[in-house]
Design a protein around this motif. Sequence first.
Motif, PDB file in Angstrom:
ATOM      1  N   ASP A  86       0.853  -1.181   0.000  1.00  0.00           N
ATOM      2  CA  ASP A  86       0.000   0.000   0.000  1.00  0.00           C
ATOM      3  C   ASP A  86       0.899   1.245   0.000  1.00  0.00           C
ATOM      4  N   PRO A  87       0.862   2.087  -1.065  1.00  0.00           N
ATOM      5  CA  PRO A  87       1.783   3.229  -1.123  1.00  0.00           C
ATOM      6  C   PRO A  87       1.600   4.202   0.035  1.00  0.00           C
ATOM      7  N   ARG A  88       0.385   4.341   0.544  1.00  0.00           N
ATOM      8  CA  ARG A  88       0.161   5.254   1.676  1.00  0.00           C
ATOM      9  C   ARG A  88       0.920   4.772   2.903  1.00  0.00           C
ATOM     10  N   ILE A  94       8.332   5.361   5.690  1.00  0.00           N
ATOM     11  CA  ILE A  94       9.525   6.109   5.292  1.00  0.00           C
ATOM     12  C   ILE A  94       9.587   7.446   6.029  1.00  0.00           C
ATOM     13  N   SER A  95       8.448   8.129   6.150  1.00  0.00           N
ATOM     14  CA  SER A  95       8.432   9.438   6.822  1.00  0.00           C
ATOM     15  C   SER A  95       8.802   9.310   8.294  1.00  0.00           C
ATOM     16  N   CYS A  96       8.333   8.252   8.929  1.00  0.00           N
ATOM     17  CA  CYS A  96       8.727   8.023  10.332  1.00  0.00           C
ATOM     18  C   CYS A  96      10.226   7.774  10.431  1.00  0.00           C
ATOM     19  N   GLY A  97      10.773   7.011   9.491  1.00  0.00           N
ATOM     20  CA  GLY A  97      12.210   6.775   9.488  1.00  0.00           C
ATOM     21  C   GLY A  97      12.998   8.052   9.268  1.00  0.00           C
ATOM     22  N   ALA A 129      15.464   7.928   0.693  1.00  0.00           N
ATOM     23  CA  ALA A 129      14.088   7.966   1.191  1.00  0.00           C
ATOM     24  C   ALA A 129      13.188   8.737   0.236  1.00  0.00           C
ATOM     25  N   TRP A 130      13.682   9.866  -0.281  1.00  0.00           N
ATOM     26  CA  TRP A 130      12.906  10.646  -1.242  1.00  0.00           C
ATOM     27  C   TRP A 130      12.653   9.848  -2.520  1.00  0.00           C
ATOM     28  N   SER A 131      13.684   9.111  -2.976  1.00  0.00           N
ATOM     29  CA  SER A 131      13.544   8.307  -4.193  1.00  0.00           C
ATOM     30  C   SER A 131      12.522   7.195  -4.007  1.00  0.00           C
ATOM     31  N   VAL A 196       3.166  12.720   8.408  1.00  0.00           N
ATOM     32  CA  VAL A 196       2.623  11.527   9.069  1.00  0.00           C
ATOM     33  C   VAL A 196       1.219  11.800   9.590  1.00  0.00           C
ATOM     34  N   ALA A 197       1.033  12.951  10.228  1.00  0.00           N
ATOM     35  CA  ALA A 197      -0.291  13.295  10.776  1.00  0.00           C
ATOM     36  C   ALA A 197      -1.332  13.408   9.661  1.00  0.00           C
ATOM     37  N   ALA A 198      -0.954  14.024   8.535  1.00  0.00           N
ATOM     38  CA  ALA A 198      -1.901  14.183   7.426  1.00  0.00           C
ATOM     39  C   ALA A 198      -2.311  12.840   6.845  1.00  0.00           C
TER      40      ALA A 198
END
Length: 546
Positions: A86-88, A94-97, A129-131, A196-198
């Motif tokens: 699931d991409p979400r 990744i954002s948490c990392g 991470a961005w990639s 992450v919140a969004a």
Amino acid sequence: METPVLDQPAAARRAWLGAFAHPAFAVVWLASAIALVGISMVDTASGWLMTTLDLNPGDVSLVHAAATLPMFLFTLPAGALADIVDPRRLILVISCGVVVLVAAFASLVSLDLAAPLSLLLTTFLLSAAWSVNSPAWLAILPSLVPKADLTGAVAANGVAYNLSRTIGPTLGGFVIVHYGLSAPYWMFAATNVVVVAALMWERTPPKETKTLPGERLTGAVRTGLRHAANNPLFRATLARTLAVYPFAAAYWGLLPLIARASGQGAQHYGLLLSAVSAGALASSFAQRSVRRRVDLDWAVALGSIGTAIALALFGVTRSFAVQLGAGFFGGAAWVMVLTSLYVSAQNVLPQWVRGRGLAIFLTVIFGSVALCSAAWGQAAARIGVDNALLLAAIGALLGIPATWGWKLQGSEAIDLTPSLHYRLPQAAEEMSDDRGPILVKVAYRIDAKDRDRFLRSIDDLGEQRRRDGAFAWGVFEDMAEIGRFEEAYLIESWLELMHFRERITNEDRAVEDEIRDMLTQPPQIEFLVAAEPGRRRPAPDAPTGA
């Protein structure tokens, strides 16, 4: 029962807001825009931090290398990953990392413990991470807005990116001066908490629940490449991409020399970059208006003409005012082309391969710009900067008629919904997921007068088979029986065969229906699996009464 109709004020408000009329998109866009500003601030901070740690030009340039290398290494596997999971959820993880990584490095900077190696490693990991996140962000966009608002959503993302590149460096410099070098990193960590919140708040429907085990990563990459090579509509998008970006790369690669030739060097270089960003930002805002007047093909053509004009102006004048106008024009044309190509790619990629397809699209752009920037630099060293820019302008113009036959796909209906009309193949024994390869044979019988029409249709079907995961495809004519043909192809494994069934779309079924109309009797289908030495098959059941 009456169909509900929006009242006029509500309809007008929705038309004015476009993609932002959908709360899920609006919230996620705002969070991602804030994060993009944070990324731009960190880029500024990282470049400046390296100059305080090591003034060796070679080491300073490694920061840029560490930031760009992951784009080539990870974008395509990341696209496959976005299709498998699931991409979400992938973006959330990744954002948490990133929050943990950036907070740890910000602590090192705050304690004066940062070193060139730790900076390069952090830069590399952040770029990785961005990639990995980029294809996932692109893949979730159609779940946030309906297809009619997809162009506006793409343009809005362009606004966020270009706005961040315009204000991020300035804001980063201000923060560094007033709050120290660690402040941009802490702020970037906070922006990822916002993302992450969004995403935790956003509750769009997840990808369809899978009834089959997920694809293997390496197999998914191969299947994605196979799909791109055999999807004619996606190939058209890539062809139009390669008709523009290799030439647009000329002014990106030569912009520092253009600025130096104007007489002011670094100061003018910064202003030229700002002009390009301003043009891109203006073009992003204008996309909705442009789409009402021209289709995607003409939008790319106009963007190519704009690119050629910018290149020509850079090549024939030393007037800095004209060069600023050329930069603005070039940035506007860049976004017009990028948005049009991206919308076309979204429209022709089924959901099961969308992440991989978009990753291939990004890789083509990254690769063509990176390689051709260096190539135009070599050309400028031989024939001069001005002549190289004029040559690139001619190439951008010639690319329009050369690729005009490759048509882009707008919002017109292409039904990529899985048809699921194939029956599940039956096996006489339990099959492991990785058992294979599988040989599929389909026998057809037609009237002899339909031979040429049948072969044209079966060739189209073969392209669909290869696009959906088949390889070694071929069609054979019976030497002993007129009108009998056999289609044969291989599938990597039993699991891949199950996925193959789910990839056939309603759009594909039209070709199969055309073939069925020519048949004199139903097709006969066989499934064979590669024999394994030493493997014992279960004995068949004894006949009744034996």
